[in-house]
Motif scaffolding. Structure first.
Motif, mmCIF file in Angstrom:
data_model
loop_
_atom_site.group_PDB
_atom_site.id
_atom_site.type_symbol
_atom_site.label_atom_id
_atom_site.label_comp_id
_atom_site.label_asym_id
_atom_site.label_seq_id
_atom_site.Cartn_x
_atom_site.Cartn_y
_atom_site.Cartn_z
ATOM 1 N N ILE A 7 0.863 -1.177 0.000
ATOM 2 C CA ILE A 7 0.000 0.000 0.000
ATOM 3 C C ILE A 7 0.896 1.222 0.000
ATOM 4 O O ILE A 7 1.808 1.343 0.810
ATOM 5 C CB ILE A 7 -0.919 0.001 1.238
ATOM 6 N N SER A 9 1.090 5.025 0.636
ATOM 7 C CA SER A 9 0.379 6.150 1.243
ATOM 8 C C SER A 9 0.709 7.481 0.576
ATOM 9 O O SER A 9 0.078 8.494 0.862
ATOM 10 C CB SER A 9 0.666 6.225 2.748
ATOM 11 N N THR A 15 -9.750 4.602 -1.506
ATOM 12 C CA THR A 15 -9.719 3.239 -0.977
ATOM 13 C C THR A 15 -11.107 2.859 -0.498
ATOM 14 O O THR A 15 -11.676 3.509 0.380
ATOM 15 C CB THR A 15 -8.717 3.128 0.186
ATOM 16 N N GLN A 67 -8.983 -0.344 -4.476
ATOM 17 C CA GLN A 67 -8.526 1.023 -4.701
ATOM 18 C C GLN A 67 -8.846 1.467 -6.118
ATOM 19 O O GLN A 67 -8.776 0.684 -7.063
ATOM 20 C CB GLN A 67 -7.027 1.151 -4.424
ATOM 21 N N ILE A 104 -5.710 6.709 2.863
ATOM 22 C CA ILE A 104 -4.605 6.075 3.554
ATOM 23 C C ILE A 104 -3.867 7.149 4.331
ATOM 24 O O ILE A 104 -3.443 8.162 3.768
ATOM 25 C CB ILE A 104 -3.652 5.396 2.552
ATOM 26 N N THR A 107 1.340 3.813 6.489
ATOM 27 C CA THR A 107 1.557 2.372 6.306
ATOM 28 C C THR A 107 2.796 1.975 7.085
ATOM 29 O O THR A 107 3.701 2.793 7.306
ATOM 30 C CB THR A 107 1.746 2.014 4.820
#
Length: 111
Positions: A7, A9, A15, A67, A104, A107
């Protein structure tokens, strides 16, 4: 072979986290439907980035973590008749469906 995607960010994406509540005997059926819908329709929609499906150990939940490049791409997909057919089929299998869009924030990983 498993492909692992991290993922990111730093990338501004929309998302979707969609929580489905199902009876345990329908959990696998729902996952198969969602996977088929993704392969046949969703991944061909403009702005689609990825979709991942998670199942709870108790058989009562399926999580769709997907996503889209932008919220607009996601909203456009919602209006697509072909996509709507799949979403309606999934809703019939589930006892409850709770889709939400998220950003997000951060992460973390071991690498």
């Amino acid at each position: 072979m498993t492909v692992t995607a991290r993922i990111d960010s730093t990338r501004p994406v929309a998302t979707l986290i969609n929580v489905f509540t199902v009876s345990p005997e329908r959990q696998e059926e729902l996952v198969q439907l969602l996977a088929r819908a993704t392969e046949e329709t969703m991944k061909h929609q403009p702005g689609f980035v990825c979709a991942n499906f998670h199942t709870s150990h108790d058989g009562r939940r399926v999580i769709n973590y997907a996503q889209w490049e932008t919220e607009e791409h996601y909203r456009t997909m919602l209006g697509n008749p072909e996509a709507r057919v799949h979403m309606e089929q999934a809703a019939k299998l589930a006892e409850d469906v709770q889709p939400r869009l998220f950003h997000i924030q951060s992460t973390h990983s071991s690498r």
